[in-house]
Design a protein around this motif. Structure first.
Motif, PDB file in Angstrom:
ATOM      1  N   HIS A  76      -6.671  -2.333   6.492  1.00  0.00           N
ATOM      2  CA  HIS A  76      -7.621  -3.400   6.033  1.00  0.00           C
ATOM      3  C   HIS A  76      -7.464  -4.674   6.544  1.00  0.00           C
ATOM      4  CE1 HIS A  76      -9.878  -5.908   3.540  1.00  0.00           C
ATOM      5  NE2 HIS A  76     -10.597  -4.964   2.994  1.00  0.00           N
ATOM      6  N   GLN A  77      -8.349  -5.379   7.107  1.00  0.00           N
ATOM      7  CA  GLN A  77      -7.958  -6.703   8.031  1.00  0.00           C
ATOM      8  C   GLN A  77      -7.373  -7.573   7.068  1.00  0.00           C
ATOM      9  OE1 GLN A  77     -11.650  -8.234   9.529  1.00  0.00           O
ATOM     10  NE2 GLN A  77     -10.615  -9.797  10.618  1.00  0.00           N
ATOM     11  N   HIS A  78      -7.683  -7.818   6.027  1.00  0.00           N
ATOM     12  CA  HIS A  78      -7.204  -8.882   5.056  1.00  0.00           C
ATOM     13  C   HIS A  78      -5.962  -8.593   4.446  1.00  0.00           C
ATOM     14  CE1 HIS A  78     -10.973 -11.052   6.140  1.00  0.00           C
ATOM     15  NE2 HIS A  78     -11.493 -10.176   5.900  1.00  0.00           N
ATOM     16  N   SER A  79      -5.397  -7.306   4.455  1.00  0.00           N
ATOM     17  CA  SER A  79      -4.164  -6.888   3.605  1.00  0.00           C
ATOM     18  C   SER A  79      -3.095  -6.530   4.685  1.00  0.00           C
ATOM     19  CB  SER A  79      -4.365  -5.948   2.681  1.00  0.00           C
ATOM     20  OG  SER A  79      -5.000  -4.807   3.119  1.00  0.00           O
ATOM     21  N   TRP A  92       9.663  -5.659   5.006  1.00  0.00           N
ATOM     22  CA  TRP A  92       8.474  -5.769   5.471  1.00  0.00           C
ATOM     23  C   TRP A  92       7.412  -4.607   4.241  1.00  0.00           C
ATOM     24  CZ3 TRP A  92       5.481  -1.210   7.429  1.00  0.00           C
ATOM     25  CH2 TRP A  92       4.273  -1.536   7.758  1.00  0.00           C
ATOM     26  N   GLN A  93       7.998  -3.594   3.934  1.00  0.00           N
ATOM     27  CA  GLN A  93       7.428  -2.783   3.138  1.00  0.00           C
ATOM     28  C   GLN A  93       6.896  -3.447   1.821  1.00  0.00           C
ATOM     29  OE1 GLN A  93       9.958   0.344   2.948  1.00  0.00           O
ATOM     30  NE2 GLN A  93       8.825   1.642   4.673  1.00  0.00           N
ATOM     31  N   THR A  94       7.742  -4.050   1.234  1.00  0.00           N
ATOM     32  CA  THR A  94       7.818  -4.840  -0.025  1.00  0.00           C
ATOM     33  C   THR A  94       6.727  -6.196   0.196  1.00  0.00           C
ATOM     34  OG1 THR A  94       9.966  -4.453  -0.556  1.00  0.00           O
ATOM     35  CG2 THR A  94       9.005  -6.232  -1.685  1.00  0.00           C
ATOM     36  N   ARG A  95       6.886  -6.927   1.573  1.00  0.00           N
ATOM     37  CA  ARG A  95       5.966  -8.047   1.746  1.00  0.00           C
ATOM     38  C   ARG A  95       4.723  -7.359   1.752  1.00  0.00           C
ATOM     39  NH1 ARG A  95       4.634 -11.031   6.280  1.00  0.00           N
ATOM     40  NH2 ARG A  95       5.866  -9.625   7.760  1.00  0.00           N
ATOM     41  N   TYR A  98       3.107  -6.457  -1.478  1.00  0.00           N
ATOM     42  CA  TYR A  98       2.755  -7.553  -2.485  1.00  0.00           C
ATOM     43  C   TYR A  98       1.457  -8.375  -1.906  1.00  0.00           C
ATOM     44  CZ  TYR A  98       2.681 -12.316  -4.460  1.00  0.00           C
ATOM     45  OH  TYR A  98       2.546 -13.519  -4.915  1.00  0.00           O
ATOM     46  N   ASN A  99       1.375  -8.283  -0.574  1.00  0.00           N
ATOM     47  CA  ASN A  99       0.379  -9.194   0.122  1.00  0.00           C
ATOM     48  C   ASN A  99      -0.974  -8.282  -0.359  1.00  0.00           C
ATOM     49  OD1 ASN A  99      -0.867 -11.037   2.099  1.00  0.00           O
ATOM     50  ND2 ASN A  99      -1.429  -9.451   3.054  1.00  0.00           N
ATOM     51  N   ALA A 100      -0.845  -6.858  -0.237  1.00  0.00           N
ATOM     52  CA  ALA A 100      -1.950  -6.129  -0.720  1.00  0.00           C
ATOM     53  C   ALA A 100      -2.449  -6.308  -2.352  1.00  0.00           C
ATOM     54  CB  ALA A 100      -1.713  -4.582  -0.221  1.00  0.00           C
TER      55      ALA A 100
END
Length: 1002
Positions: A76-79, A92-95, A98-100
């Motif tokens: 998804h472009q925004h997540s 990176w996985q955690t970030r 959280y961003n998603a």
């Protein structure tokens, strides 16, 4: 068209990677709703936890009963977030997750709070208050604050957490390595490609679990590798923490270090106890250097007894539990309930196996039932075979057609109506209600014949991707146990609306052939959606009697009861003509297959007979009637022609069934045994094998041919479902049936493969537009995956059926006194010679088992003047076709292949594992009965006693509990239409493979 999250929740919850990996079974609790699994977390499970855990997660997401979905955040472009330079994978996985979660909150316009759960303290500090409406907390805090009353989840969380802490602590304490480290995956893959390492599935020998495992080859990169057999993995260290079923990479040992397969009868020896002179010729031997795919699952275990707990020593909370399956090593778990659970079967799950630990680490999941209790033992069999059969849900039952059902006038216009033009009837075992198939034959106006096979149109009522379809796909088959069944479809379909019962209108899919009247040559074939009304629901025995000209069975055919004499005789003549004509056609079709090499193999087939109260009254060996062959040939014919049709229309995405030729080395024992009787078995082709088996008849002892055919069956490869796009056309062949193409079309009520084939046939014959075809056909890749799943579930169903039958046999013999009860004495036939005993087949019970000629004290079998046996000091000498026992005083006794001996049937009990049948030689002579007829009669009596006694004692033991829950069971049955509880299975038509496991099969 997929699942949607419920809006009837207070928040959505997003677990991070570690939570999904470590606490998936807590997330499986149906009380936890509104769960969003991010794609990032799902991929972490796939890569870190292996196929089985990943499939568990996928099935959870697909299950309509669980309120959870997957969000493809990395697409998804925004997540989507790219990984920064120097950033660890975990950060990176955690970030990303959280961003998603933040995107999801904004996507819901701030109307629904989102809770991200993690064990990462840094993440909690960094993101905990960064975004209003998105909360980042620990999983423990989440359970404490949102689910304080969900006691089972809290207990499971504590159990998993404690096990993890102790693993970490032990790993720090123990710097010594018990096992070599596994090589990284990229090195394994490169090594397999180059031919240095060999990939295969680890199969641990059940009877020598501490010693022997074999790697079944899956193919290898190097053309120079010319291995024709499995690879022996000798000893636990060479196995290097691989568990039965794991896909492993193996490195071959130097030729001087190769070992032979053990040929002695033995009960789970350890390396230091293995006798040096009991192995066969050296075979390729290797060691595991890495695990490519873990096959970890739920395991049924038993806690140590009080005495065993004390002997384990140091920490009473760290317990070694023993798996029910001999092939699985002991598992270390942490629990406060060890003492309370000593008498129970319990489920545990393996978490890890460090190179510093002798045993794998796991955690407690749930209790099944008391050791030895029938329901507890059946539950153990289901768990061990990963069979999950919850009652059908309300949402699935809401898709069922309303009763009373009747033909829809609009649908009637679309179908070929055969109700008034065709004499259609079914032939099934007694008591069968799920009638899949019916037959017809008639003379056409031009004088030719028309043969019809009519199959229940299940797909009309089970729409693709409906809730019922998803559940049927997950089950893949109806599971038949010795005393019950678990249906693939709700019984409102399987036993009523889809069942081709007599005298009622039903939807069917029909295959109709026009045959030349004399030669029966096939002139044309057509496939139609039809409406039929079966005229008769015959049982095999009645159909055979009519075929033989015995009209005394007319009284057993209810459809002929209330007719005047003239009408009855007219209809009876029509029915007899139809059965006779069908049999003639079937003989012709069978002869054609025989000429191509079709095999007739031997298996012990048992039919369950029920009394008026639906208790099992008798287990009767299936009598080989010609009418069985008639029905079977018609079904094989339909399956063959449907296979041809769908593979023509869908050359790269049709579901077919292949039976590969067996490997020649698997026939070694068959050839050796046959030569002992002077027979030569040619195994170069299916035709040669069929012909030589037909000639291998001993006129004095018909059991010889039965055993030879049974050995040929054991040597066969398994028939498997496959997608036509996954292999070249020359590999489509079915070895056993001698057909170039074959599929399963004739049992859609109890096999999901048949449902897929029905949809493909409809797409192929009804000229669907291209846009509609995707609803009927899977892509090649998806179909390959589905075929693997169905093949796996079929194997599980066969194992569960076999294990439940063995359970009933053991429960029956367990209460008998072998010294005084004549039912424990029987005639046995020797069919394999080992270094310290023989393998024996007991025809009276269909049992195969080991009989030792040398006991644990080192004494050997000796025969007295009346040929009765006793133990004396001495030695054994094994030859190819016989074994000789010689005592220190010079007495000797020789047992040869196919000798008849008298054996005593005992039960070897085990607290931790399933009980097993044990045979003891008591006389070197056939068991004496007054007459052959008496023997056959006694067979039926004993079969009746066997299941009836076990069932009655089990029911008596549970009577008090059952009384209290009878109303609940009745409500469940009405609501879910699922066979359940202690009531015995009413509709079982056949139990295959009654014989106990042949130890030579491993």
């Amino acid at each position: 068209d997929g699942k949607l999250l419920s809006d009837d929740v207070t928040h959505y919850v997003v677990p991070d990677c570690k939570i999904v990996q470590d606490y998936l079974e807590i997330l499986e609790f149906p009380e936890l709703k509104g769960i969003i699994f991010m794609q990032t977390a799902c991929q972490a499970v796939q890569h870190q936890k292996g196929r089985r855990q990943y499939n568990k997660l996928r099935n959870l997401v697909k299950d309509a009963r669980h309120d959870c979905i997957v969000f493809a955040n990395e697409f998804h472009q925004h997540s989507y977030l790219p990984r920064e330079k120097g950033e660890s994978m975990e950060k990176w996985q955690t970030r990303s997750i959280y961003n998603a979660a933040v995107w999801y909150y904004n996507h819901c316009l701030g109307q629904m709070p989102v809770v991200m759960v993690t064990e990462d303290e840094d993440a909690i500090r960094q993101y905990g208050s960064e975004t209003e409406g998105v909360f980042v907390i620990s999983f423990k805090n989440y359970l404490d604050n949102f689910w304080p009353d969900l006691k089972a989840a809290h207990e499971l969380f504590d159990s998993i957490l404690q096990a993890r802490r102790e693993r970490e602590s032990e790993s720090q304490e123990n710097n010594g390595k018990e096992y070599p480290e596994h090589l990284p995956l990229e090195i394994l893959e490169a090594g397999i490609k180059s031919g240095r390492y060999i990939q295969g599935t680890l199969n641990v020998n059940k009877h020598r679990a501490q010693l022997e495992a074999f790697v079944r080859l899956q193919g290898f990169g190097s053309k120079e590798t010319e291995l024709q057999s499995d690879i022996l993995i000798y000893g636990a260290r060479a196995r290097n923490r691989a568990i039965h079923g794991d896909v492993v990479a193996v490195e071959l040992l130097p030729l001087p270090e190769w070992k032979g397969r053990t040929v002695a009868l033995c009960e789970n020896e350890t390396e230091d106890k293995a006798p040096a002179d009991t192995t066969g010729d050296p075979m390729p031997t290797g060691k595991v250097v890495g695990i490519i795919q873990k096959n970890w699952r739920d395991y049924v275990v038993t806690f140590p007894s009080k005495e065993e707990s004390q002997s384990q020593g140091r920490n009473a909370q760290k317990i070694l539990v023993t798996p029910w399956d001999y092939r699985i090593p002991k598992i270390r778990i942490s629990t406060q309930q060890a003492e309370a659970l000593q008498e129970y079967r319990v489920v545990v799950r393996i978490d890890s196996w460090e190179s510093t630990s002798v045993y794998p680490n796991g955690h407690f999941v749930r209790v099944l039932g008391r050791i030895g209790d029938l329901e507890g033992e059946i539950a153990a069999i289901l768990v061990e075979n990963s069979i999950c059969v919850a009652p059908f849900s309300e949402i699935q039952m809401s898709e069922m057609p309303k009763n009373p059902w009747k033909v829809n006038p609009e649908e009637e216009k679309k179908r070929l109506d055969l109700r008034d033009t065709h004499l259609i009837f079914s032939i099934d075992p007694k008591g069968c209600e799920d009638v899949d198939d019916a037959l017809s034959v008639r003379t056409l106006p031009n004088g030719n014949l028309e043969l019809g096979v009519h199959i229940a149109d299940v797909t009309h009522f089970v729409a693709a991707n409906s809730y019922t379809d998803v559940e049927a796909r997950a089950r893949a088959t109806t599971y038949y146990l010795a005393d019950r069944r678990y249906d693939m479809l709700p019984s409102v379909l399987s036993a009523d609306i889809c069942s081709l019962l007599s005298g009622v209108d039903r939807y069917a899919v029909s295959v109709l052939w026009e045959l030349e009247k004399e030669s029966y040559e096939m002139l044309r074939v057509c496939y139609n959606k039809t409406i039929i009304r079966s005229a008769y629901k015959l049982v095999y025995e009645a159909a055979q009697a009519l075929l033989d000209g015995d009209t005394s069975v007319v009284g057993d055919i209810p459809e002929l009861e209330n007719l005047d004499e003239r009408t009855r005789q007219k209809q009876l003549d029509e029915l007899v003509w139809a059965i006779s004509k069908l049999t003639d056609i079937a003989r012709h079709v069978r002869a054609k297959r025989d000429s191509c090499g079709a095999l007739e193999l031997e298996g012990v087939e048992i039919r369950v007979q029920l009394d008026d109260k639906n208790n099992i009254h008798d287990l009767i060996p299936k009598q080989p009637l010609e009418v069985h062959e008639t029905v079977a040939e018609c079904m094989i014919l339909a399956n063959h022609w449907v296979a041809k049709k769908i593979s023509e229309s869908f050359p790269h995405q049709a579901l077919l069934r292949q039976h590969p030729p067996p490997r020649q080395e698997f026939f070694t024992e068959l050839r050796e045994c046959a030569s002992a009787k002077g027979f030569s078995i040619d195994t170069r082709s299916n035709k040669a094998l069929a012909e030589s088996l037909d000639k291998a008849n001993d006129p004095v002892d018909p059991i010889v041919n039965t055993l030879l055919r049974s050995m040929a069956t054991h040597a066969m490869s398994n028939a498997l479902y496959f997608s036509t796009g996954s292999c070249p056309e020359e590999e489509f062949h079915h070895y056993g049936l001698a057909l170039d193409k074959y599929t399963h079309f004739t049992s859609p009520i109890r096999r999901y493969a048949d449902i897929v084939v029905h949809r493909l046939l409809m797409a192929a014959t009804l000229k669907k537009t291209k846009g509609d075809v995707k609803d009927y056909a899977f892509s090649n890749k998806d179909l390959e995956e589905l075929c693997r799943h169905i093949n796996n579930r079929n194997r599980a169903a066969q194992r569960a059926q076999k294990q439940s039958t063995e359970l009933f046999q053991c429960m029956y013999f367990k209460d008998k006194t072998p010294e005084t009860d004549e039912r424990c004495i029987a005639d046995g036939v020797i069919y394999s010679i080992r270094t310290n005993g023989v393998l024996v087949f007991v025809p009276r019970y269909g049992i195969k088992g080991a009989a030792y000629m040398k006991n644990k004290e080192g004494l050997v079998i000796s025969c007295q003047g009346d040929r009765s046996c006793e133990w004396k000091p001495g030695s054994l000498h094994r030859f190819q076709n016989k074994i000789t026992s010689t005592t220190t005083t010079g007495e000797s006794v020789t047992l040869s292949l196919f000798d008849h001996i008298t054996v005593k049937i005992l039960v070897q009990t085990s607290r931790c594992h399933a009980d097993t049948i044990k045979l003891e030689i008591i006389r070197n002579a056939p068991y004496q009965t007054s007459a052959t007829e008496a023997s056959h009669k006694n067979f039926h009596v004993v079969k009746s006693d066997l299941v009836k006694e076990v069932s009655q004692s089990a029911e008596a033991a549970q009577h008090a509990q059952e009384k209290a829950r009878v109303e609940v069971i009745d409500e469940d049955y009405q609501e879910y239409c699922q066979s359940k509880g202690a009531s015995l299975y009413q509709l079982l038509e056949e139990i295959r493979d009654l014989a106990l496991l042949d130890v030579s099969a491993d």
